[in-house]
Each structure stands twice: as C-alpha cells, then as structure tokens.
Design a protein around this motif. Structure first.
Motif, PDB file in Angstrom:
ATOM      1  N   LYS A  38       0.827  -1.284  -0.049  1.00 18.56           N
ATOM      2  CA  LYS A  38       0.077  -0.067  -0.064  1.00 18.56           C
ATOM      3  C   LYS A  38       0.764   1.278   0.014  1.00 18.56           C
ATOM      4  O   LYS A  38       1.930   1.299   0.427  1.00 18.56           O
ATOM      5  CB  LYS A  38      -0.877   0.117   1.409  1.00 18.56           C
ATOM      6  CG  LYS A  38      -2.074  -1.066   1.147  1.00 18.56           C
ATOM      7  CD  LYS A  38      -2.941  -0.993   2.498  1.00 18.56           C
ATOM      8  CE  LYS A  38      -3.934  -2.198   2.559  1.00 18.56           C
ATOM      9  NZ  LYS A  38      -4.706  -2.065   3.600  1.00 18.56           N
ATOM     10  N   PRO A  41      -1.444   8.518   0.618  1.00 22.58           N
ATOM     11  CA  PRO A  41      -1.725   9.371  -0.466  1.00 22.58           C
ATOM     12  C   PRO A  41      -0.579  10.555  -0.369  1.00 22.58           C
ATOM     13  O   PRO A  41       0.458  10.591   0.360  1.00 22.58           O
ATOM     14  CB  PRO A  41      -2.852   9.964   0.222  1.00 22.58           C
ATOM     15  CG  PRO A  41      -2.805   9.690   1.666  1.00 22.58           C
ATOM     16  CD  PRO A  41      -2.252   8.352   1.772  1.00 22.58           C
ATOM     17  N   SER A  51      -3.594  13.533  -3.742  1.00 20.94           N
ATOM     18  CA  SER A  51      -4.638  12.561  -2.937  1.00 20.94           C
ATOM     19  C   SER A  51      -4.623  12.764  -1.499  1.00 20.94           C
ATOM     20  O   SER A  51      -3.681  13.058  -0.789  1.00 20.94           O
ATOM     21  CB  SER A  51      -4.127  11.216  -3.466  1.00 20.94           C
ATOM     22  OG  SER A  51      -2.942  11.052  -3.144  1.00 20.94           O
ATOM     23  N   LYS A  52      -5.762  12.088  -1.065  1.00 16.05           N
ATOM     24  CA  LYS A  52      -5.872  11.966   0.501  1.00 16.05           C
ATOM     25  C   LYS A  52      -7.069  10.845   0.794  1.00 16.05           C
ATOM     26  O   LYS A  52      -7.612  10.597  -0.281  1.00 16.05           O
ATOM     27  CB  LYS A  52      -6.431  13.302   0.912  1.00 16.05           C
ATOM     28  CG  LYS A  52      -7.582  13.806   0.683  1.00 16.05           C
ATOM     29  CD  LYS A  52      -7.804  14.993   1.453  1.00 16.05           C
ATOM     30  CE  LYS A  52      -9.195  15.826   1.074  1.00 16.05           C
ATOM     31  NZ  LYS A  52      -9.573  17.192   1.735  1.00 16.05           N
ATOM     32  N   ASP A  53      -7.079  10.175   1.837  1.00 15.47           N
ATOM     33  CA  ASP A  53      -7.875   9.230   2.241  1.00 15.47           C
ATOM     34  C   ASP A  53      -9.123   9.750   2.997  1.00 15.47           C
ATOM     35  O   ASP A  53      -8.819  10.790   3.901  1.00 15.47           O
ATOM     36  CB  ASP A  53      -7.138   8.165   2.544  1.00 15.47           C
ATOM     37  CG  ASP A  53      -6.407   7.517   1.966  1.00 15.47           C
ATOM     38  OD1 ASP A  53      -6.143   7.777   0.793  1.00 15.47           O
ATOM     39  OD2 ASP A  53      -4.988   6.878   2.498  1.00 15.47           O
ATOM     40  N   SER A  63     -13.228   2.825   3.076  1.00 15.11           N
ATOM     41  CA  SER A  63     -12.353   3.988   2.911  1.00 15.11           C
ATOM     42  C   SER A  63     -12.391   4.278   1.485  1.00 15.11           C
ATOM     43  O   SER A  63     -12.605   3.367   0.564  1.00 15.11           O
ATOM     44  CB  SER A  63     -11.004   3.741   3.504  1.00 15.11           C
ATOM     45  OG  SER A  63     -10.766   3.570   4.867  1.00 15.11           O
ATOM     46  N   ARG A  65      -9.983   6.717  -1.539  1.00 13.10           N
ATOM     47  CA  ARG A  65      -8.948   7.735  -1.820  1.00 13.10           C
ATOM     48  C   ARG A  65      -9.344   8.695  -2.723  1.00 13.10           C
ATOM     49  O   ARG A  65      -9.765   8.194  -3.887  1.00 13.10           O
ATOM     50  CB  ARG A  65      -7.555   6.947  -2.251  1.00 13.10           C
ATOM     51  CG  ARG A  65      -6.426   7.995  -2.450  1.00 13.10           C
ATOM     52  CD  ARG A  65      -5.082   7.199  -2.638  1.00 13.10           C
ATOM     53  NE  ARG A  65      -4.753   6.850  -1.394  1.00 13.10           N
ATOM     54  CZ  ARG A  65      -3.732   6.179  -0.927  1.00 13.10           C
ATOM     55  NH1 ARG A  65      -2.960   5.793  -1.945  1.00 13.10           N
ATOM     56  NH2 ARG A  65      -3.423   5.905   0.368  1.00 13.10           N
ATOM     57  N   THR A  96      -5.960  -3.361  -3.465  1.00 14.53           N
ATOM     58  CA  THR A  96      -6.712  -2.378  -2.946  1.00 14.53           C
ATOM     59  C   THR A  96      -6.837  -0.888  -3.646  1.00 14.53           C
ATOM     60  O   THR A  96      -5.975  -0.793  -4.534  1.00 14.53           O
ATOM     61  CB  THR A  96      -6.049  -2.014  -1.533  1.00 14.53           C
ATOM     62  OG1 THR A  96      -5.086  -1.129  -1.642  1.00 14.53           O
ATOM     63  CG2 THR A  96      -5.858  -3.254  -0.685  1.00 14.53           C
ATOM     64  N   PHE A  98      -5.322   1.425  -2.483  1.00 18.33           N
ATOM     65  CA  PHE A  98      -3.840   2.027  -2.204  1.00 18.33           C
ATOM     66  C   PHE A  98      -2.848   1.312  -2.455  1.00 18.33           C
ATOM     67  O   PHE A  98      -1.795   1.833  -2.413  1.00 18.33           O
ATOM     68  CB  PHE A  98      -3.964   2.278  -0.683  1.00 18.33           C
ATOM     69  CG  PHE A  98      -5.232   2.360  -0.071  1.00 18.33           C
ATOM     70  CD1 PHE A  98      -5.910   3.676  -0.269  1.00 18.33           C
ATOM     71  CD2 PHE A  98      -5.844   1.599   1.026  1.00 18.33           C
ATOM     72  CE1 PHE A  98      -6.950   4.117   0.243  1.00 18.33           C
ATOM     73  CE2 PHE A  98      -7.032   1.904   1.605  1.00 18.33           C
ATOM     74  CZ  PHE A  98      -7.710   3.231   1.247  1.00 18.33           C
ATOM     75  N   HIS A 103      -2.475   3.582  -7.405  1.00 19.27           N
ATOM     76  CA  HIS A 103      -2.433   4.840  -6.965  1.00 19.27           C
ATOM     77  C   HIS A 103      -1.700   5.570  -8.455  1.00 19.27           C
ATOM     78  O   HIS A 103      -2.121   6.874  -8.602  1.00 19.27           O
ATOM     79  CB  HIS A 103      -1.365   4.845  -5.908  1.00 19.27           C
ATOM     80  CG  HIS A 103      -1.027   6.300  -5.298  1.00 19.27           C
ATOM     81  ND1 HIS A 103      -2.065   7.031  -4.917  1.00 19.27           N
ATOM     82  CD2 HIS A 103       0.098   7.015  -5.449  1.00 19.27           C
ATOM     83  CE1 HIS A 103      -1.374   8.374  -4.486  1.00 19.27           C
ATOM     84  NE2 HIS A 103      -0.315   8.066  -4.851  1.00 19.27           N
ATOM     85  N   ASP A 121     -12.230   1.375  -1.638  1.00 17.62           N
ATOM     86  CA  ASP A 121     -11.479   0.471  -1.284  1.00 17.62           C
ATOM     87  C   ASP A 121     -12.669  -0.538  -0.439  1.00 17.62           C
ATOM     88  O   ASP A 121     -12.799  -0.179   0.630  1.00 17.62           O
ATOM     89  CB  ASP A 121     -10.466   0.857  -0.212  1.00 17.62           C
ATOM     90  CG  ASP A 121      -9.607  -0.191   0.138  1.00 17.62           C
ATOM     91  OD1 ASP A 121      -8.913  -0.882  -0.719  1.00 17.62           O
ATOM     92  OD2 ASP A 121      -9.676  -0.589   1.442  1.00 17.62           O
TER      93      ASP A 121
END
Length: 324
Positions: A38, A41, A51-53, A63, A65, A96, A98, A103, A121
C-alpha cells in the motif's frame, strides 16, 4: 493472463490455488500473492495530482482515496470538474485502492482527464464474500452523492465536483462492480447525481456456455474463471448468475447512464465477454450508446503494468475523450 503454467494443485494442504492471485489453504489460511503493498496518499509531482484518504464507515470498515488535479483547482478554485468514481480490479480477492499500480493509474488518469476522482476500497473475498464488494461500492457512491448540494464532509467534493457530470469506471472485477453500480443507479436512482457514462476495462464477466473464441480455450482457463467466482461468491447460482453474466440479467436495460465504453485486449481470456456485453446491452432495451475498443496484441489489464506503451496511451486518450 497466461494460463500455460497453471496446474491444479497437487499439494494436499491447499484447498484452492488461484495463482498468481491467491492461495487458500485447507486450514483456512489465505495467502495473497499480489496486491498487498500500500502507498500513502501524496502530492504526485510528475502529474500534479494530490490525493488523500477518507474513512466513510467504521462498520463495515470502508475507505476511499480522493484525487484532485491541483493545476486546475489552483488556477480556477471555483471551477467544477467531472467526477470519476473508480473501482479497482483483482478478481474480487486481491488489490486495494491504495495499491501502487492503482495509485499510479489514478494519478495519470486524473491529470489527463482533468477530473476529481474517488477510488473505492471495498472489502475482499473470501473473508468477505460477495455481495460485500457490491454493497461497499454502493455505500461509497451514496457517500459521494451526499456532497451534491455542497454540504458533505469532504471539501474537495463540495467545492470541485460537478455532480451533473459523473462517471463510473473500473477494470476486471472492478469493471463488473462498476456495471452493477450503473444498474443500481438506474433501478434505485441517486439523488442529486447525473451518471453520464461508465468505462469498463477488461470486465470480468463469464458464463456457462463458451462464446466466440472461448471454445478454443484450455479447460483449465475456463475452470479458473468459474472457480474464482465461486470462491468469491459461495452462494452464487453459478457462472450464469446475473452478477457474472449480464446476458442473463432481466434488468440489464435499466442501466442508468447514457453511454458506455468497453475496452478489451486481443489476447485477454475475457475479451469475448467484453464484446458480448456490448451486444446484449444493445438488445436489452437500453436507450444509450455503447462502444468497444480493442488493444491489439495485449493481455489482461496490460495498461496497469505498462502504462506508457502505445496501446495504453491510446486507451487513456479514448477514456479521456469519453469523459470530456
């Protein structure tokens, strides 16, 4: 996927061997052979995408992203951008939102298409049998839709997402899920949201009877596809379950968007199903437009592993023009 090296496991401690994805042992132990790394972000300096979760549910644990093209949003802070909900692949059992390949993929796609993206996710089988992944994806989509009036918990969506220009996309098992999310939009509705289109890349659809060139596949390849589905969904009715075989779904014509883009690979074992999806969709009574593009000489999800090759670049361009 190359099936030439696949053999039924002769080891008596393994119940199911779906290499190169997963092995399930008779004592219940699960060994994932890929997709376990993983990445956090970040701000990707190559693409200018940040990016952010966000956690959207504690029970079940769910969750997403989020991705934002900072060049666009910095220069025009109030400009609304198309919104892409992306659902990763991995046979319902690995990867995932992530994972490094996803990504990287989303950074490139968001930059090129100039969209806000939400990568889902969902819970994986076999620990969480289907329909858990479908339910998780729908919960994530409803969470996204809760921002349509600009009053949601996530400011990126409130400020930058155009909820009248929404697209779903996914690859392999994620494309299967994206299709079913489009059906749910059509049958249940999604307040405040207009789903314009769906992008299905190498969708994981299957069926009991071979179609087209599938009759030439080695039996082990057909059993792999059917067997992986049974492991992911133990309560399934089989390979003609409407969740796996859209041609057997009486609700297919209810797909809740105006257009669909299907991407297939010439050497992909799932190619015939992607092409057939287009045909059964046209016959279902659905009023939209569907297009199929084929990458010559390419195998399953080649673009994730070789994103700069000519065929991947061409596919990205097609997806970008589809969205814009």
């Amino acid at each position: 996927m190359d099936f030439s090296s696949l053999n039924p496991s002769m080891r008596n401690d393994i119940a199911y061997d779906f290499s190169p994805l997963i092995k399930i042992y008779k004592d219940g132990r699960i060994e994932r052979l890929t997709g376990t790394t993983k990445l956090p972000p970040s701000l990707d300096h190559k693409t200018g995408v940040e990016s952010k979760d966000a956690v959207i549910s504690q029970e079940p644990a769910l969750s997403v992203r989020l991705y934002l093209p900072t060049k666009s949003t910095t220069n025009s802070p109030d400009k609304k951008l198309p919104l892409l909900v992306y659902i990763h692949g991995g046979g319902f059992v690995v990867e995932t939102a992530f994972s490094p390949i996803y990504h990287t993929h989303l950074n490139v796609l968001v930059a090129q298409a100039n969209v806000v993206a939400v990568s889902v996710d969902y819970r994986l089988a076999p620990e969480h049998s289907l329909p858990a992944a479908y339910n998780d994806a729908w919960a994530a989509i409803k969470w996204v839709a809760s921002h349509s009036e600009g009053k949601g918990s996530e400011e990126w969506l409130n400020r930058h997402a155009d909820f009248q220009r929404v697209f779903f996309a996914g690859d392999s098992a994620g494309a299967n899920i994206a299709h079913h999310m489009g059906l749910r939009v059509g049958s249940e509705g999604l307040s405040g949201v207009k789903l314009n289109g769906i992008v299905l890349v190498h969708p994981y659809f299957w069926g009991t009877e071979p179609i087209g060139a599938e009759s030439a596949l080695p039996p082990i390849a057909r059993e792999y596809m059917a067997g992986l589905w049974r492991v992911a969904y133990p309560l399934t009715s089989g390979s003609d379950d409407p969740f796996l075989n859209p041609g057997k779904d009486p609700k297919l014509g209810e797909l809740g968007c105006e257009k669909v883009l299907v991407c297939v690979g010439e050497k992909d074992v799932l190619k015939e199903r992607g092409c057939n999806y287009s045909e059964v969709l046209k016959k279902s009574g659905w009023k939209g437009a569907v297009e199929v593009i084929e990458a010559k000489g390419e195998n399953h999800v080649f673009h994730l592993f070789n994103p700069t090759c000519d065929n991947a670049v061409a596919m990205f361009k097609k997806i970008v023009s589809f969205i814009n």
